[in-house]
Enzyme design. Structure first.
Site, PDB file in Angstrom:
ATOM      1  N   LYS A  98       0.844  -1.193   0.000  1.00  0.00           N
ATOM      2  CA  LYS A  98       0.000   0.000   0.000  1.00  0.00           C
ATOM      3  C   LYS A  98       0.884   1.249   0.000  1.00  0.00           C
ATOM      4  O   LYS A  98       1.897   1.294   0.710  1.00  0.00           O
ATOM      5  CB  LYS A  98      -0.857  -0.074   1.270  1.00  0.00           C
ATOM      6  CG  LYS A  98      -1.852   0.994   1.537  1.00  0.00           C
ATOM      7  CD  LYS A  98      -2.543   0.641   2.849  1.00  0.00           C
ATOM      8  CE  LYS A  98      -3.678   1.576   3.199  1.00  0.00           C
ATOM      9  NZ  LYS A  98      -4.367   1.122   4.434  1.00  0.00           N
ATOM     10  N   SER A 173      -9.068   0.969   3.144  1.00  0.00           N
ATOM     11  CA  SER A 173      -8.244   1.856   2.351  1.00  0.00           C
ATOM     12  C   SER A 173      -7.147   1.123   1.569  1.00  0.00           C
ATOM     13  O   SER A 173      -6.513   1.710   0.705  1.00  0.00           O
ATOM     14  CB  SER A 173      -7.582   2.886   3.284  1.00  0.00           C
ATOM     15  OG  SER A 173      -6.771   2.247   4.268  1.00  0.00           O
ATOM     16  N   SER A 197      -9.651  -1.923   6.834  1.00  0.00           N
ATOM     17  CA  SER A 197      -8.935  -1.516   5.627  1.00  0.00           C
ATOM     18  C   SER A 197      -8.140  -2.621   4.949  1.00  0.00           C
ATOM     19  O   SER A 197      -7.728  -2.473   3.805  1.00  0.00           O
ATOM     20  CB  SER A 197      -7.999  -0.341   5.940  1.00  0.00           C
ATOM     21  OG  SER A 197      -8.739   0.816   6.224  1.00  0.00           O
TER      22      SER A 197
END
Length: 505
Positions: A98, A173, A197
């Site tokens: 990420k 996310s 997330s």
């Protein structure tokens, strides 16, 4: 088969192997590391234009590192190469992370425009540990702005689309990570989870995602970071296509001390565990009801466990779960030292979300509407009477003790991953609080593994969460491996998608 997915053509056989098997083949010189990385790079290049999952790469550097590994391996005897399994268990295996995680030489904006030129000078701790284990970072993936929304879109990189249907969200996310792994462009990746997330993107994209127990995997080196008690709510963990990779990845990410605390070396006999199932939170006027198709999928999983393992899955109803949203919000508010609006201002000054909303109306704001809305919500939450927040914080403690009393050290809970399958882009704005199905476990400190369990009628992944009491990560991962065996995992989803067939359970 819908042309709206990225699975029209067959994929390279290397892309259908778990990380542990790739590492084994590398040590036996059955696969060259440079060759392997090129296969993954080619896959990323093939799919990324349609899903926008990868936002930065280090392909040239990674290929150079791969060549060095190949040269070193060819100088060794097979005995020496076999010994690398303990020292460098992921040697030569590529991975993604990420964008919120620092990878030396790559962007680290967290989707915030004010940080779009920020380049990481050193690796996040977890990235460094994966490198030490021999893994090679190849790319960074998209996230929501400041990692606090369940659709991955921001003003820096744009919006990420679902590989199973590009009109659908990937969650957030860690949505770019879910998308590129689900699209077979990465075998595993690094995600973070403060309210789901890791698990929501994993659910929407048909892969496994594990939120560890708190204080196991270091969070250091990601932006935004967590302050105060939120440091225990935020967990860094693995996302991958194959359940057998979860424990080895967690072992590396946790380090020796964390792995020892979780006793990751032990084997779990899933036939000796106690199983419980809750099919919904009990209802809340701000949260969608669980889709009947997802309830049916959860019932199917429970039925398979009972039939194949000879266990009993006990249905539960826990009234306090209907307050999951208020519990999570109260715990988050009480645990904060830095406000969300302060992060929106790049930790220089607080942004005025109401002013940003006015700017957004004429296209002048650098912030996404969800981030602005969260900033406004934070301001309104500050007006909540202290006694109300304290009552929900007390309820969190009561709920934790109640569930720990039920689960003990040998129980697992099967729970919905989300109220619906992946929805169309922007639809989360209409149902902003549906993340509570994952978020509740962050503030209960429970480890949770999201498991894919087939495709629904619309050709989108179905899934369930497996939770256990704190520090019993081995149980949820062991059950995840069994669920993969019974329901097919990502590999089953991929084959169904390619054949055009969907599960009708």
């Amino acid at each position: 088969m819908s042309s709206n997915s990225v699975f029209q053509a067959p994929i390279h056989s290397y892309l259908q192997l778990p990380a542990t098997k790739l590492a084994s083949k590398i040590r036996r010189l059955e696969i060259g590391v440079e060759e392997l990385l090129q296969v993954f790079i080619d896959r990323i290049n093939a799919v990324n234009s349609s899903i926008n999952a990868v936002v930065a790469n280090r392909f040239s550097e990674a290929l150079a590192e791969a060549r060095e590994v190949d040269e070193e391996l060819h100088k060794m005897t097979q005995i020496q190469r076999d010994e690398l399994e303990n020292e460098k268990p992921l040697l030569g295996v590529p991975f993604t992370a990420k964008e919120a995680f620092a990878v030396r030489g790559l962007p680290n904006s967290g989707g915030l425009v004010a940080r779009k030129d920020c380049i990481a000078e050193e690796d996040a701790v977890v990235v460094g540990r994966l490198r030490q284990a021999g893994a090679i970072p190849i790319a960074l993936s998209n996230c929501s702005e400041l990692c606090m929304w369940w659709e991955s879109a921001n003003r820096v990189y744009g919006r990420t689309s679902n590989p199973f249907n590009r009109s659908k969200i990937v969650g957030g996310s860690s949505g770019g990570e879910g998308a590129i792994i689900g699209a077979a462009g990465s075998v595993f990746g690094v995600g973070s989870d403060i309210g789901g997330s890791i698990r929501m993107p994993s659910f929407f994209t048909g892969i496994f995602g594990h939120k560890p127990s708190p204080d196991i995997v270091p969070n250091a080196g990601q932006f935004p970071d967590a302050s105060g008690n939120r440091q225990q709510f935020l967990c860094t963990g693995p996302m991958c296509r194959y359940a057998e990779d979860l424990k080895p990845l967690l072992k590396v990410m946790a380090g020796d001390q964390g792995a020892s605390k979780l006793n990751l070396a032990r084997d779990v006999d899933v036939t000796k565990l106690r199983y419980f199932s809750i099919e919904d939170c009990g209802g809340h006027f701000l949260i969608s009801n669980v889709d009947p198709e997802l309830k049916q999928a959860q019932q199917y999983v429970c039925q398979q466990l009972e039939e194949k393992l000879g266990v009993e899955v006990v249905k539960l109803k826990i009234e306090k779960l209907s307050n999951s949203l208020e519990i999570w919000s109260s715990m988050m508010s009480s645990g904060a030292q830095k406000s969300f609006c302060y992060y929106m201002g790049n930790q220089v000054s607080e942004v005025n979300p109401f002013w940003e909303l006015l700017k957004a109306c004429i296209g002048l704001s650098n912030h996404t509407l969800p981030a602005i809305g969260l900033g406004m919500l934070e301001k309104f939450e500050s007006l909540t009477p202290k006694r109300v927040s304290e009552s929900f914080i007390q309820m969190a403690e009561e709920l934790r003790l109640e569930l720990e009393g039920i689960l003990g050290e040998d129980g697992v809970l099967i729970y919905p991953s989300h109220p619906s399958v992946a929805v169309n882009h922007c639809v989360p704005l209409l149902f902003p609080f549906n993340f509570s199905y994952t978020a509740i476990f962050n503030v209960l400190y429970f480890p949770v593994t999201q498991c894919p369990v087939g495709l629904g009628k619309a050709g989108l992944p179905l899934g369930i969460q497996v939770a256990a009491a704190k520090d019993n990560d081995c149980l949820t991962i062991g059950v995840a491996m069994e669920i993969e065996r019974l329901c097919g995992g990502w590999d089953g989803l991929f084959k169904q998608k390619q054949s055009g067939l969907n599960i009708d359970q």
